[in-house]
Design a protein around this motif. Sequence first.
Motif, mmCIF file in Angstrom:
data_model
loop_
_atom_site.group_PDB
_atom_site.id
_atom_site.type_symbol
_atom_site.label_atom_id
_atom_site.label_comp_id
_atom_site.label_asym_id
_atom_site.label_seq_id
_atom_site.Cartn_x
_atom_site.Cartn_y
_atom_site.Cartn_z
ATOM 1 N N ARG A 52 -64.082 -28.391 -77.076
ATOM 2 C CA ARG A 52 -64.906 -29.449 -76.508
ATOM 3 C C ARG A 52 -66.379 -29.064 -76.457
ATOM 4 N NH1 ARG A 52 -67.648 -32.787 -75.764
ATOM 5 N NH2 ARG A 52 -67.668 -34.540 -74.325
ATOM 6 N N GLU B 157 -56.076 -31.373 -69.098
ATOM 7 C CA GLU B 157 -57.057 -32.421 -69.346
ATOM 8 C C GLU B 157 -58.440 -31.785 -69.391
ATOM 9 O OE1 GLU B 157 -58.596 -36.718 -67.598
ATOM 10 O OE2 GLU B 157 -57.522 -35.344 -66.283
ATOM 11 N N SER C 91 -66.174 -38.429 -71.112
ATOM 12 C CA SER C 91 -64.962 -38.404 -71.929
ATOM 13 C C SER C 91 -63.833 -37.723 -71.180
ATOM 14 C CB SER C 91 -65.209 -37.673 -73.259
ATOM 15 O OG SER C 91 -65.462 -36.301 -73.023
ATOM 16 N N SER C 92 -62.634 -38.020 -71.627
ATOM 17 C CA SER C 92 -61.428 -37.392 -71.094
ATOM 18 C C SER C 92 -60.478 -37.172 -72.258
ATOM 19 C CB SER C 92 -60.785 -38.298 -70.042
ATOM 20 O OG SER C 92 -59.499 -37.838 -69.700
ATOM 21 N N ARG C 93 -60.019 -35.932 -72.407
ATOM 22 C CA ARG C 93 -59.115 -35.606 -73.508
ATOM 23 C C ARG C 93 -57.930 -34.816 -72.968
ATOM 24 N NH1 ARG C 93 -62.540 -32.409 -77.715
ATOM 25 N NH2 ARG C 93 -60.770 -32.809 -79.079
ATOM 26 N N TYR C 94 -56.794 -34.967 -73.603
ATOM 27 C CA TYR C 94 -55.577 -34.301 -73.164
ATOM 28 C C TYR C 94 -55.066 -33.375 -74.252
ATOM 29 C CZ TYR C 94 -55.598 -37.781 -69.483
ATOM 30 O OH TYR C 94 -55.968 -38.561 -68.416
ATOM 31 N N PHE C 95 -54.660 -32.175 -73.833
ATOM 32 C CA PHE C 95 -54.058 -31.199 -74.725
ATOM 33 C C PHE C 95 -52.882 -30.573 -73.992
ATOM 34 C CE2 PHE C 95 -58.432 -31.597 -75.973
ATOM 35 C CZ PHE C 95 -58.414 -31.575 -77.355
ATOM 36 N N ALA D 247 -58.395 -25.867 -76.191
ATOM 37 C CA ALA D 247 -58.881 -27.238 -76.074
ATOM 38 C C ALA D 247 -60.261 -27.266 -75.448
ATOM 39 C CB ALA D 247 -57.909 -28.065 -75.229
ATOM 40 N N GLU E 256 -60.936 -45.579 -75.007
ATOM 41 C CA GLU E 256 -61.170 -44.141 -75.009
ATOM 42 C C GLU E 256 -60.616 -43.472 -73.768
ATOM 43 O OE1 GLU E 256 -65.477 -44.627 -75.843
ATOM 44 O OE2 GLU E 256 -65.165 -42.849 -77.066
ATOM 45 N N SER E 257 -60.783 -44.103 -72.616
ATOM 46 C CA SER E 257 -60.307 -43.496 -71.380
ATOM 47 C C SER E 257 -60.133 -44.571 -70.320
ATOM 48 C CB SER E 257 -61.291 -42.433 -70.901
ATOM 49 O OG SER E 257 -60.806 -41.824 -69.739
#
Length: 320
Positions: A177, A135, A127-131, A173, A12-13
């Motif tokens: 979230r 981030e 969590s960490s998400r990229y768009f 983004a 996940e990260s």
Amino acid sequence: MTELFTPMSRTESPSYHDIPASWRGVVREETIREFARAVRNFHPAHRREDAAHRLGYSGLVAPPTFATVFLGHLYRELLHSPRTTITAAASRVPHTAPRVLHADHVLDLARPLLAGDRLECRVHVESSRYFSDYEVLTIRSALVDGAGRAVHTGTTTVLGRVRAVTGSGGAEAFADRQQAETALPHTDDRTLCTAVDFDTLAVGDQLPVQLLEVSGADLAEYSYVTGLPSDEPSGMYEIGLATGYLTDWLGDPGAIGRLRTQVAPGVHGLRVRPGQRVRLALRGRITALDRRRRAATLTVDLRCEGRRLFGYAAVEARFR
């Protein structure tokens, strides 16, 4: 005890898998007084034991955002870790701070912190998400007492730029979230001593306006107590000012159960130069009432010379 943090799997990260942090500490009377003075929280229960005892507390009461004293340096450690992509991007330009563009804070208080409380502080990247060029990083925190009960929990979500902007999508983004959080159960056994008659309240009611002066010395003291640099706007100082305003109106620091704020450091945030004093205006409004639970949602507007210091700020308060 319910698990407060669920460690992420490496898939996940991978960059954040091994950055949990924890710390133990004791809530001290003098630190409560210093913090209350810095964030302009004037309720006597933050300064005098006799005032706290009259409200049914066993000791001096910490302001609602006092958790920053314990959690501030852990948050900073995570955000400034070389493994944090936001920080790594900023480090390519000398003397550049991590480029946080938006921050959302949610803080749940099961009960007020009291002098003498022995707490374990836990911080974990959820969590960490990229768009595109952004981030979205979500950090969860908790203060746990000696019996293993969570007394404060928090979630902070930050939107940061990780490379040169080539397109849009960061704000969308961040909005994507957002999710509902389960409120922390109220564990304060006292009878609330709120000064406001809940049965007379109505949606749309305005709270009294409060004018307040803040100096560079106040920000310096806040930085000293929390370990957070005064030139690094996160919105937490402003949240402290807002909760002090609401505590004065409510009459009992334990009435505040949940805080939710959104700030954009490049747009919002209080900036006070050394030796300078600025005048602030605080206003509040009742936006929702829960008659069954005897609770109200209050929004707060904080301005400095007409400029808004929050994108959004709301508090859930309980009444006797």
